[in-house]
Every structure is written in C-alpha cells, then in structure tokens.
Design a protein around this motif. Structure first.
Motif, short mmCIF file in Angstrom:
data_model
loop_
_atom_site.label_atom_id
_atom_site.label_comp_id
_atom_site.label_asym_id
_atom_site.label_seq_id
_atom_site.Cartn_x
_atom_site.Cartn_y
_atom_site.Cartn_z
N UNK A 130 0.83 -1.22 0.00
CA UNK A 130 0.00 0.00 0.00
C UNK A 130 0.86 1.25 0.00
N UNK A 131 1.85 1.30 0.91
CA UNK A 131 2.72 2.46 1.03
C UNK A 131 4.16 1.97 1.17
N UNK A 132 5.13 2.86 0.84
CA UNK A 132 6.54 2.56 1.07
C UNK A 132 7.07 3.57 2.07
N UNK A 133 8.01 3.11 2.91
CA UNK A 133 8.56 3.99 3.95
C UNK A 133 10.06 3.75 4.09
N UNK A 134 10.82 4.85 4.13
CA UNK A 134 12.28 4.76 4.25
C UNK A 134 12.74 5.71 5.34
N UNK A 135 13.72 5.28 6.14
CA UNK A 135 14.24 6.13 7.21
C UNK A 135 15.72 6.39 6.98
N UNK A 136 16.09 7.66 7.01
CA UNK A 136 17.49 8.06 6.86
C UNK A 136 17.80 9.00 8.01
N UNK A 137 18.44 8.50 9.06
CA UNK A 137 18.69 9.34 10.25
C UNK A 137 17.37 9.90 10.76
N UNK A 138 17.30 11.24 10.92
CA UNK A 138 16.08 11.85 11.46
C UNK A 138 15.00 12.10 10.40
N UNK A 139 15.22 11.60 9.18
CA UNK A 139 14.28 11.87 8.08
C UNK A 139 13.51 10.61 7.72
N UNK A 140 12.18 10.75 7.67
CA UNK A 140 11.33 9.64 7.24
C UNK A 140 10.71 10.04 5.90
N UNK A 141 10.75 9.12 4.92
CA UNK A 141 10.22 9.40 3.59
C UNK A 141 9.15 8.35 3.29
N UNK A 142 7.93 8.80 3.02
CA UNK A 142 6.81 7.85 2.86
C UNK A 142 6.00 8.20 1.62
N UNK A 143 5.53 7.18 0.91
CA UNK A 143 4.64 7.43 -0.23
C UNK A 143 3.20 7.43 0.25
N UNK A 144 2.34 8.17 -0.45
CA UNK A 144 0.93 8.21 -0.03
C UNK A 144 -0.08 7.89 -1.12
#
Ligand code: R2B
Ligand code: URA
Length: 309
Positions: free
Chosen positions: A93-107
């Motif tokens: 449904x969604x993808x989520x990636x974490x890079x240090x203090x940054x979270x990147x998510x598709x919606x």
C-alpha cells in the motif's frame, strides 16, 4: 508548557509532542497500523522512530525511495544508499524509508489514499514519542499561470470552491476543518529557494481536487461536461483567488496536520501551465528533473536545521 528539562534552553519549551485527537486510542491494548504492516506489540516504535524530526511524504513510492537515497547522500550517512530498505515491505500500500532523522513515505494519489496514510503516520509518531516534527508534502501539480517547472510553496490549501477548508462526511454529517499551514515555515522555505540556483519558486494558494480530469477542469478525460471557454473562466477565477497550482492531497494533509499540532508545508512543482493545455507533453527526463526540485528545497531546509550548512 513548562520547561521541565531544567536546561534553561528555550528551545525545549517550544518542542511539541504529536497530538492524536482520539480519546478511544488510550483503551486500545494494541494498535495495529494495518497499511504500514507495523504495530505497537510487534514493533518497538520508540526505538525504530523516536529520533524522527522531518517527515517527507509524496505520491509515488519510487520517488520517495529516490528522496531517501538523496537525503542519505546529503546527510553524509554511512553505508550504501542502495541498501536503504522499505520499512513497509510487508505491504504494497505504502513505502517507507528512514534516513537518520528523516522519514520518507509514499501516499498514493488522492485524498482518501493520503488520509489513511496520515492517520497511521500520526499515530506512529505519537506511539514513538516523537517531538518537534516537521512534515512536508513534496509533489507534482498543474500550474495556473506559471511556467512549467516552477516550485510552488503553498500559502493556503483551498478546495474546488477556493475555500481554505477540508470537508469530510463523518456519521452522515459534514465536518469542516481548517487547512491552515505554518506561515513561518513557508517563508523559511522561500528563503532557502533563493539560495539554490535555477529553482524558480513562488508562494501561492494550492487547489486540491478529487479528480485529475473533470475535477481539474481538463478537456481530455473520458468524460467532459463543459466547454473550453468554461474551463478557462474557471481557471481565471482560480487565479484571481490566488490559486497558482492544482493537485489532489493538500487540503486533507493541511487539515490533519493542523488538528494534530504538526508544523507542515506543501511544496509541489508544476508540470504544465493549465492555461496552455491539459496533456502532459514534457519529455520524461525533464519531468524527472522537475520532480527533484521540491526535494532540493526540502533537503536544503533540513540541512540548515541540522546545522550542516
Ligand atoms: C499530483 O499528481 C497526482 C496526479 O497525477 C496527484 O497525486 C497529485 O496530487
Ligand atoms: N498533478 C495534478 O494533480 N494535476 C496536474 O495537472 C499535474 C499533476
């Protein structure tokens, strides 16, 4: 708020917890974030996400992976950027990636898709005890009287009647919520944009619709119930109301962040000028470069906030 940290540092006073606005949540023994394939019993959310300070959301899963890889490079993180894994790999449904203090998510596309994601994201940030989080939506849009490739930082997110509000049907009644965004954050982003060469940027209102075709006044859908003149008249009225771009998620994004006390901004690049046409005829490579523009801007903001530049 009391300064309970005892440091005398006023920054602590300003730190904001993520507020969930649901009294029923406290009585849940376990909270399953179904569309993320995460849960409070199966995952240690504070350990996994407690250090998140910046959350970036955008429609496409590939674009949000690219953004995570870009941030990996920009923040000088150790390891191979190609090894960043999808935290939501258990669901497509969604993808989520974490890079240090940054979270990147598709919606995904549209209000219902982003709103499901935001319910689970806001609960995730709450369960993880995150503080002082800033949210960005980075996306694409149709420009209203702007050259293609212009980055629009949203002043007000407005509905199809140019009103700064989001309406939702709840238990058969319409609930209206404000779509107010953080003015200071928009100004800071605009100031960052002036430091990046070749990044045409504007602040303006963003109109959020529930359709890409008729709902955005396009003449090229499978259905069309209006004339070219009627389309142009609507776009002119939108322009007069301060609308500079059109997309499909900003109002619910702004409304949910506002209710939950999250500082938020919407940054979308325009792919075309809707006064000039409806079809997206720009070559693929040019579109790819356009879509990197909001990423460059957000990356610069994050690096500044982290004291890296
Ligand atoms: C911008 O682009 C998508 C439609 O092409 C939609 O998600 C949006 O808001
Ligand atoms: N996304 C939209 O919602 N509309 C456009 O015209 C382009 C991208």
């Amino acid at each position: 708020l009391l300064n309970t940290m005892g440091t005398g540092n006023s920054d602590y006073i300003e730190q904001q917890e993520v507020h969930v606005k649901n009294p029923h949540l406290d009585s849940l023994e376990e909270d399953i974030l179904y569309h993320f394939d995460l849960g409070t019993k199966t995952h240690n959310l504070p350990e996994m996400f407690g250090d998140i300070k910046f959350v970036c959301v955008g429609g496409s899963a590939n674009r949000m992976r690219s953004f995570a890889q870009f941030m990996h490079q920009e923040l000088g993180m150790p390891g191979d950027r190609d090894d960043i894994r999808d935290i939501c790999a258990g669901t497509d449904r969604y993808s989520m990636y974490k890079v240090g203090p940054v979270l990147s998510i598709s919606h995904g596309m549209g209000v219902p898709s982003i709103s499901i994601m935001l319910h689970e994201l806001i609960k995730l940030l709450h369960h993880a005890h995150c503080r002082d989080v800033v949210l960005f939506r980075i996306g694409t849009s149709g420009g209203v009287g702007l050259a293609p490739g212009t980055v629009v930082i949203t002043d007000k997110a407005v509905d199809s009647f140019f009103q700064p509000q989001f309406e939702q049907v709840v238990l058969g009644k319409v609930i209206v919520r404000s779509t107010e965004l953080n003015k200071g954050l928009a100004e800071e982003l605009l100031s960052c944009s002036t430091e990046i060469p070749d990044l045409p940027t504007a602040i303006g209102n963003t109109m959020c619709t529930h359709d890409f075709y008729e709902g955005q006044g396009r003449l090229d859908g499978a259905l069309c119930s209006f004339s070219t003149e009627e389309k142009l008249e609507y776009l002119r009225k939108a322009y007069e109301a301060g609308v500079r771009n059109i997309e499909m998620e900003s109002t619910v994004f702004a409304a949910m962040c506002h209710v939950c006390g999250l500082k938020a901004a919407v940054i979308c690049v325009t792919l075309l000028n809707r006064f000039e046409g409806d079809q997206i005829t720009t070559p693929h490579e040019v579109l790819v470069e356009y879509q990197q523009r909001p990423q460059l801007l957000v990356s610069r903001y994050i690096k500044k906030r982290l004291g890296l530049i």
